[in-house]
Each structure stands twice: as structure tokens, then as C-alpha cells.
Motif scaffolding. Structure first.
Motif, mmCIF file in Angstrom:
data_model
loop_
_atom_site.group_PDB
_atom_site.id
_atom_site.type_symbol
_atom_site.label_atom_id
_atom_site.label_comp_id
_atom_site.label_asym_id
_atom_site.label_seq_id
_atom_site.Cartn_x
_atom_site.Cartn_y
_atom_site.Cartn_z
ATOM 1 N N LEU A 57 14.525 36.488 -56.796
ATOM 2 C CA LEU A 57 13.040 36.839 -56.412
ATOM 3 C C LEU A 57 13.023 38.325 -56.114
ATOM 4 O O LEU A 57 13.978 38.823 -55.393
ATOM 5 N N PRO A 82 12.781 41.244 -53.757
ATOM 6 C CA PRO A 82 11.889 41.144 -52.284
ATOM 7 C C PRO A 82 10.929 42.094 -52.140
ATOM 8 O O PRO A 82 10.595 43.079 -52.881
ATOM 9 N N THR A 89 8.015 41.029 -46.389
ATOM 10 C CA THR A 89 9.422 40.186 -45.903
ATOM 11 C C THR A 89 10.026 41.055 -44.722
ATOM 12 O O THR A 89 10.785 40.376 -44.065
ATOM 13 N N GLY A 141 17.578 29.759 -48.784
ATOM 14 C CA GLY A 141 17.041 30.255 -50.141
ATOM 15 C C GLY A 141 17.063 31.913 -49.895
ATOM 16 O O GLY A 141 16.287 32.431 -50.074
ATOM 17 N N CYS A 142 18.457 32.327 -49.936
ATOM 18 C CA CYS A 142 18.556 33.678 -49.729
ATOM 19 C C CYS A 142 18.311 34.728 -50.875
ATOM 20 O O CYS A 142 18.156 35.610 -50.741
ATOM 21 N N GLY A 143 18.153 34.052 -52.082
ATOM 22 C CA GLY A 143 18.078 34.963 -53.182
ATOM 23 C C GLY A 143 18.850 36.178 -53.240
ATOM 24 O O GLY A 143 20.120 36.094 -53.165
ATOM 25 N N ASN A 197 18.598 39.662 -49.015
ATOM 26 C CA ASN A 197 17.859 40.535 -48.598
ATOM 27 C C ASN A 197 17.611 40.489 -47.223
ATOM 28 O O ASN A 197 17.942 41.402 -46.428
ATOM 29 N N ILE A 198 17.083 39.172 -46.876
ATOM 30 C CA ILE A 198 16.805 39.035 -45.342
ATOM 31 C C ILE A 198 18.322 39.360 -44.448
ATOM 32 O O ILE A 198 18.316 39.903 -43.535
ATOM 33 N N ASN A 255 12.142 32.237 -46.416
ATOM 34 C CA ASN A 255 11.013 32.828 -47.236
ATOM 35 C C ASN A 255 10.875 31.821 -48.183
ATOM 36 O O ASN A 255 11.429 32.191 -49.406
ATOM 37 N N PRO A 256 10.463 30.593 -48.179
ATOM 38 C CA PRO A 256 10.401 29.611 -49.351
ATOM 39 C C PRO A 256 9.656 29.757 -50.533
ATOM 40 O O PRO A 256 8.880 30.364 -50.357
ATOM 41 N N PRO A 257 9.770 29.081 -51.511
ATOM 42 C CA PRO A 257 8.951 29.061 -52.720
ATOM 43 C C PRO A 257 7.864 28.405 -52.152
ATOM 44 O O PRO A 257 7.616 27.170 -52.084
ATOM 45 N N ALA A 273 12.000 30.000 -57.249
ATOM 46 C CA ALA A 273 11.887 30.757 -56.149
ATOM 47 C C ALA A 273 10.578 31.290 -55.795
ATOM 48 O O ALA A 273 10.457 31.727 -54.725
HETATM 49 N N1 GLN Z 1 15.042 35.176 -49.158
HETATM 50 C C1 GLN Z 1 14.611 35.880 -50.619
HETATM 51 C C2 GLN Z 1 13.390 36.716 -49.914
HETATM 52 O O1 GLN Z 1 12.807 36.757 -49.091
HETATM 53 C C3 GLN Z 1 14.268 34.928 -51.454
HETATM 54 C C4 GLN Z 1 13.084 34.021 -51.257
HETATM 55 C C5 GLN Z 1 12.925 32.930 -52.154
HETATM 56 O O2 GLN Z 1 13.774 32.949 -53.196
HETATM 57 N N2 GLN Z 1 11.993 32.316 -52.213
HETATM 58 O O3 GLN Z 1 12.936 37.474 -51.094
#
Ligand code: GLN
Length: 284
Positions: free
Chosen positions: A92, A94, A98, A121-123, A126-127, A190-192, A214
Motif C-alpha cells: 500500500l 503510505p 498515517t 500488516g506492515c506493508g 512505513n510505520i 493500519n489495517p485493510p 491491503a
Molecule cells: N502499514 C502500512 C501503512 O500504514 C500498510 C497498511 C496496509 O497494508 N493496510 O501504510
């Protein structure tokens, strides 16, 4: 021969015809990326002719953007909380909202203590990476269901020299428990959160290019809030906190879910557009 200004004008016109919003800024940002300069620096070189390779690359970038591919996937990078992260279509992109999540977690922690943080769900990472560069003594576990995303997150962590303090785990919070994880001071996600219904009306850039898993839970939008709240309960230290980013209109529902799971001192923070965006609660 075509100059910087002429190529920007033509590209902006093309993107506008394709229905791309802010077409001129998009055209400028893509050319700035190719010329390795800042967007505003282009204004100083309007009369400069472009080389053949630059023109070819620019054509390709503009064609991709005209197909609604997000700018950040084309340039392969995004600015987030003062750092520049690599992104590709497996993560995703960022968002500025966020950054508020990061800001509020930093406010909740003491910078000279060792804290342990779980990022679900760190993608792109970024966080965690934004937190890690600001919290020199903290340790992190980053989870994601996607190997490709975890690889991007690892690369980003290495770029900012924080990889030694971050463990990356492939983990599906909907299907697996958190049993083998330690206790944390902070759990963040920061979930889907886009519902199946709302997904249909998202911008084409998101629907067609960002990883669907995501963005949406393919249900009512609350699946991850329920599951993470329930599973976090046993994994937070006394006084530990759970932080979420939520979509517009979800703050009441998520507050209820956190209450049902015994979280105390639930706090809602608005973003710069006055939309409830961040929620956190404490485990006591
Ligand atoms: N943690 C990442 C973000 O905040 C990805 C979140 C996600 O994939 N839902 O952008």
C-alpha cells in the motif's frame, strides 16, 4: 528538439485528457524524477532540451500515469514522516494520515526507554521505520501476509539502519494467534479497513493498482479491528496501548469493539480534515 517546458505542457494536456487529476503537477513530478531534481527546480530549466533517453523514459512514465498507475509506483518512492521509502505494487502507498498514527505513538512513549512494538500488516514498513528512527532503543516485530511486502519493508529498514531492531514475520492475523510473540508496549495497525461496498467507489488508482488485500477486508470493514482487538488483549503489557487508523465514519464502531475487549481510556484523534482518524486504547 523538445524542451522541459514543452514536454511538460504536452504531458499535462495528455494526462488531463485521460482524466488524471492535478495533471500538470503529475507531469512535473514525473519529469523531475527523471531529471533527478526537485519539481520547482524545473522552473529554472524550462528552456533546457531533453535528451533522447530522457524523452523515452518520460513517454513511458506518462503513458503509465495515463493508465491510472499511481505516481508513487512509477517513481518507486514515497515521502513519509521525513523519510523516503521504496514502494512497489506489492505494498500500500503510505498516506499522510498515517503520519498522525506515528505522531501519536511517539507522544505516548518516552524516547529514551526501550519499548517493544508490534506492527500488524506492515506493508512498506512505513510505520515501524518512522518510529524506529525516532526511538533509538525500541524493538519491533513487523508482520504481513505477503512475502513481497516483507521484502520491501526489510529493504526500507536497511536503508535507515534500523533492520537490527526489527524482526519480520510472515503472519496472518485473521487465521493465526499471536501466542508465540512476546508482550508489547504498543500494538499498532493500519489495517485493510475499506468495506466491500465502499471499495467499488474508490479511485481507479487504488482499485486497479494497490494490493486489494491491503485495502479492503472484503466484508463490513471491521474484520481486522475485531480480530486485532481480541488478540491484542493478551499480548499487551500492563498499561500497553493499541493504536489503529480508521476510515471516515468508523470511529464509533471501533470504539465499541475496543470497549467490548476491555480497553480503557479510549481516545479518538481527528486528522487535518477534521475526520476521526486515529483511535487508541489502554490495557489495564
Ligand atoms: N502499514 C502500512 C501503512 O500504514 C500498510 C497498511 C496496509 O497494508 N493496510 O501504510
Amino acid at each position: 528538439m523538445i524542451t522541459v517546458l514543452e514536454s511538460i505542457n504536452l504531458s499535462a494536456q495528455y494526462l488531463a485528457q485521460k482524466g488524471i487529476e492535478s495533471s500538470r503537477i503529475n507531469a512535473e513530478l514525473l519529469l523531475a524524477d527523471i531529471l533527478c531534481c526537485k519539481r520547482l527546480d524545473l522552473y529554472l530549466s524550462f528552456d533546457k532540451p531533453l535528451g533522447n533517453q530522457e524523452i523515452e523514459k518520460y513517454r513511458d512514465y506518462i503513458r503509465r500515469r495515463g493508465n491510472f498507475e499511481p505516481l508513487q509506483y512509477i517513481t518507486g518512492k514515497v515521502d513519509f514522516y521525513g523519510i523516503e521509502l521504496k514502494v512497489n505494487s506489492s505494498v500500500l502507498i503510505p498516506r499522510p494520515e498515517t503520519e498522525l498514527l506515528v505522531e501519536n505513538i511517539l507522544n505516548a512513549l518516552s524516547r529514551d526507554k526501550e519499548s517493544t512494538i508490534l506492527d500488524i500488516g506492515c506493508g512498506s514498513g512505513n510505520i515501524t521505520i518512522a518510529l524506529a528512527v525516532n526511538l533509538a532503543f525500541s524493538k519491533f516485530i513487523c508482520t504481513d501476509t505477503s512475502d513481497d511486502a516483507l521484502n520491501v519493508a526489510k529493504e526500507n529498514a536497511e536503508k535507515y539502519f534500523v533492520a537490527g531492531r526489527v524482526k519480520f514475520e510472515k503472519h496472518n492475523i485473521l487465521k493465526e494467534e499471536l501466542n508465540y510473540f512476546p508482550q508489547f508496549d504498543i500494538i499498532v495497525s493500519n489495517p485493510p479497513y475499506v468495506s466491500r461496498e465502499d471499495f467499488k467507489s474508490l479511485q481507479k488508482e487504488i482499485r486497479e493498482f494497490e494490493p486489494k488485500s491491503a485495502v479492503t477486508d472484503n466484508s463490513d470493514g471491521y474484520t481486522f479491528f475485531r480480530e486485532i482487538s481480541r488478540k491484542s488483549l493478551k499480548k499487551l503489557k500492563d498499561g500497553g496501548k493499541l493504536f489503529f487508523e480508521v476510515a471516515e465514519g468508523q470511529s464509533k464502531g471501533v470504539t465499541e469493539i475496543m470497549k467490548e475487549n476491555n480497553f480503557k481510556n479510549i481516545t479518538v484523534i481527528k486528522d487535518y480534515q477534521n475526520i476521526d482518524r486515529i483511535i487508541f486504547g489502554e490495557m489495564k
